[in-house]
Write a protein that holds these residues in place. Structure first.
Motif, PDB file in Angstrom:
ATOM      1  N   PRO A   8       2.393   4.489  -1.722  1.00 41.71           N
ATOM      2  CA  PRO A   8       2.340   5.254  -2.790  1.00 41.71           C
ATOM      3  C   PRO A   8       3.717   5.365  -3.559  1.00 41.71           C
ATOM      4  O   PRO A   8       4.624   5.502  -2.896  1.00 41.71           O
ATOM      5  CB  PRO A   8       2.015   6.689  -2.399  1.00 41.71           C
ATOM      6  CG  PRO A   8       2.251   6.712  -0.868  1.00 41.71           C
ATOM      7  CD  PRO A   8       2.288   5.135  -0.636  1.00 41.71           C
ATOM      8  N   ASP A  42      -1.327   8.664  -7.617  1.00 39.86           N
ATOM      9  CA  ASP A  42      -1.544   7.015  -7.919  1.00 39.86           C
ATOM     10  C   ASP A  42      -2.857   6.479  -6.784  1.00 39.86           C
ATOM     11  O   ASP A  42      -2.849   7.170  -5.991  1.00 39.86           O
ATOM     12  CB  ASP A  42      -0.430   6.290  -7.721  1.00 39.86           C
ATOM     13  CG  ASP A  42       0.292   5.904  -6.632  1.00 39.86           C
ATOM     14  OD1 ASP A  42      -0.270   6.362  -5.469  1.00 39.86           O
ATOM     15  OD2 ASP A  42       1.526   5.531  -6.563  1.00 39.86           O
ATOM     16  N   LYS A  43      -2.957   5.543  -7.020  1.00 39.51           N
ATOM     17  CA  LYS A  43      -4.094   4.889  -6.165  1.00 39.51           C
ATOM     18  C   LYS A  43      -3.976   4.941  -4.721  1.00 39.51           C
ATOM     19  O   LYS A  43      -4.848   5.268  -3.860  1.00 39.51           O
ATOM     20  CB  LYS A  43      -4.674   3.631  -6.636  1.00 39.51           C
ATOM     21  CG  LYS A  43      -4.048   2.145  -6.397  1.00 39.51           C
ATOM     22  CD  LYS A  43      -4.410   1.267  -6.692  1.00 39.51           C
ATOM     23  CE  LYS A  43      -3.540   0.080  -6.317  1.00 39.51           C
ATOM     24  NZ  LYS A  43      -4.179  -1.536  -6.620  1.00 39.51           N
ATOM     25  N   TRP A  44      -2.494   4.772  -4.279  1.00 41.41           N
ATOM     26  CA  TRP A  44      -2.244   4.802  -3.028  1.00 41.41           C
ATOM     27  C   TRP A  44      -2.170   5.979  -2.348  1.00 41.41           C
ATOM     28  O   TRP A  44      -2.503   6.282  -1.290  1.00 41.41           O
ATOM     29  CB  TRP A  44      -1.124   3.534  -2.601  1.00 41.41           C
ATOM     30  CG  TRP A  44      -1.335   2.321  -2.917  1.00 41.41           C
ATOM     31  CD1 TRP A  44      -0.789   1.440  -3.922  1.00 41.41           C
ATOM     32  CD2 TRP A  44      -2.440   1.296  -2.279  1.00 41.41           C
ATOM     33  NE1 TRP A  44      -1.323   0.321  -3.969  1.00 41.41           N
ATOM     34  CE2 TRP A  44      -2.310   0.146  -3.087  1.00 41.41           C
ATOM     35  CE3 TRP A  44      -3.228   1.665  -1.462  1.00 41.41           C
ATOM     36  CZ2 TRP A  44      -3.301  -0.931  -2.572  1.00 41.41           C
ATOM     37  CZ3 TRP A  44      -4.009   0.735  -1.077  1.00 41.41           C
ATOM     38  CH2 TRP A  44      -4.081  -0.415  -1.490  1.00 41.41           C
ATOM     39  N   GLU A 101      -4.037   8.540  -3.422  1.00 48.66           N
ATOM     40  CA  GLU A 101      -5.237   8.878  -3.071  1.00 48.66           C
ATOM     41  C   GLU A 101      -6.065   8.170  -1.904  1.00 48.66           C
ATOM     42  O   GLU A 101      -6.629   8.860  -1.037  1.00 48.66           O
ATOM     43  CB  GLU A 101      -6.100   8.584  -4.242  1.00 48.66           C
ATOM     44  CG  GLU A 101      -5.659   9.409  -5.674  1.00 48.66           C
ATOM     45  CD  GLU A 101      -6.111  10.932  -5.402  1.00 48.66           C
ATOM     46  OE1 GLU A 101      -7.233  11.285  -4.841  1.00 48.66           O
ATOM     47  OE2 GLU A 101      -5.200  11.744  -5.934  1.00 48.66           O
ATOM     48  N   TYR A 102      -5.737   6.950  -1.599  1.00 49.36           N
ATOM     49  CA  TYR A 102      -5.898   6.231  -0.650  1.00 49.36           C
ATOM     50  C   TYR A 102      -5.636   6.704   0.810  1.00 49.36           C
ATOM     51  O   TYR A 102      -6.419   6.913   1.428  1.00 49.36           O
ATOM     52  CB  TYR A 102      -5.567   4.749  -0.824  1.00 49.36           C
ATOM     53  CG  TYR A 102      -5.928   3.720   0.372  1.00 49.36           C
ATOM     54  CD1 TYR A 102      -6.856   3.064   0.411  1.00 49.36           C
ATOM     55  CD2 TYR A 102      -5.001   3.551   1.505  1.00 49.36           C
ATOM     56  CE1 TYR A 102      -7.340   2.202   1.514  1.00 49.36           C
ATOM     57  CE2 TYR A 102      -5.146   2.699   2.740  1.00 49.36           C
ATOM     58  CZ  TYR A 102      -6.517   1.868   2.580  1.00 49.36           C
ATOM     59  OH  TYR A 102      -6.898   1.118   3.486  1.00 49.36           O
ATOM     60  N   LYS A 125       0.832  -1.225   0.005  1.00 44.38           N
ATOM     61  CA  LYS A 125       0.041   0.131  -0.189  1.00 44.38           C
ATOM     62  C   LYS A 125       0.781   1.139   0.071  1.00 44.38           C
ATOM     63  O   LYS A 125       0.512   2.167   0.603  1.00 44.38           O
ATOM     64  CB  LYS A 125      -0.811   0.040   1.341  1.00 44.38           C
ATOM     65  CG  LYS A 125      -1.944  -1.132   1.043  1.00 44.38           C
ATOM     66  CD  LYS A 125      -2.974  -1.079   2.325  1.00 44.38           C
ATOM     67  CE  LYS A 125      -3.690  -2.270   2.296  1.00 44.38           C
ATOM     68  NZ  LYS A 125      -4.818  -2.356   3.084  1.00 44.38           N
TER      69      LYS A 125
END
Length: 110
Positions: free
Chosen positions: A81, A86-88, A90-91, A79
């Motif tokens: 980034p 990127d998606k992580w 944002e997460y 998890k």
């Protein structure tokens, strides 16, 4: 090389310079397309890894081989980034780690 028609006010040297600039631009674009480079900004520079501020969404970069400073922790495996947005990345904008390493909802800013 094809002969270019004379353009008033433009010398042969000027026409060659114009072609050189166009050629360089096309070569650069081709290199980007062929190598798959992207315009994404890396989370950290070479020789560094990202760490997360415990209890908030803040982050920092730490030199490889060093432990995170007090108040920071490594991201959980899988998890992490790698690029801004990127998606992580944002997460982790809405989540953080508590003092026990559990993933929790990030406190509201303000």
């Amino acid at each position: 090389m094809p002969v270019q028609p004379a353009v008033p006010g433009r010398s042969a040297a000027g026409r060659r310079a114009g072609r050189s600039v166009l050629g360089l631009a096309l070569a650069g674009l081709t290199a980007v397309l062929l190598t798959g480079c992207s315009a994404q900004e890396a989370s950290c520079g070479g020789g560094e890894y990202p760490v997360l501020a415990v209890g908030s969404t803040g982050s920092a970069c730490v030199p490889d081989g060093e432990e995170p400073p007090a108040g920071y922790a490594r991201y959980p495996e899988g998890k992490v980034p790698e690029h801004v947005g990127d998606k992580w990345d944002e997460y982790w904008s809405t989540r953080t780690l508590d003092e026990n390493g559990n993933i929790i909802k990030a406190p509201e800013a303000g």
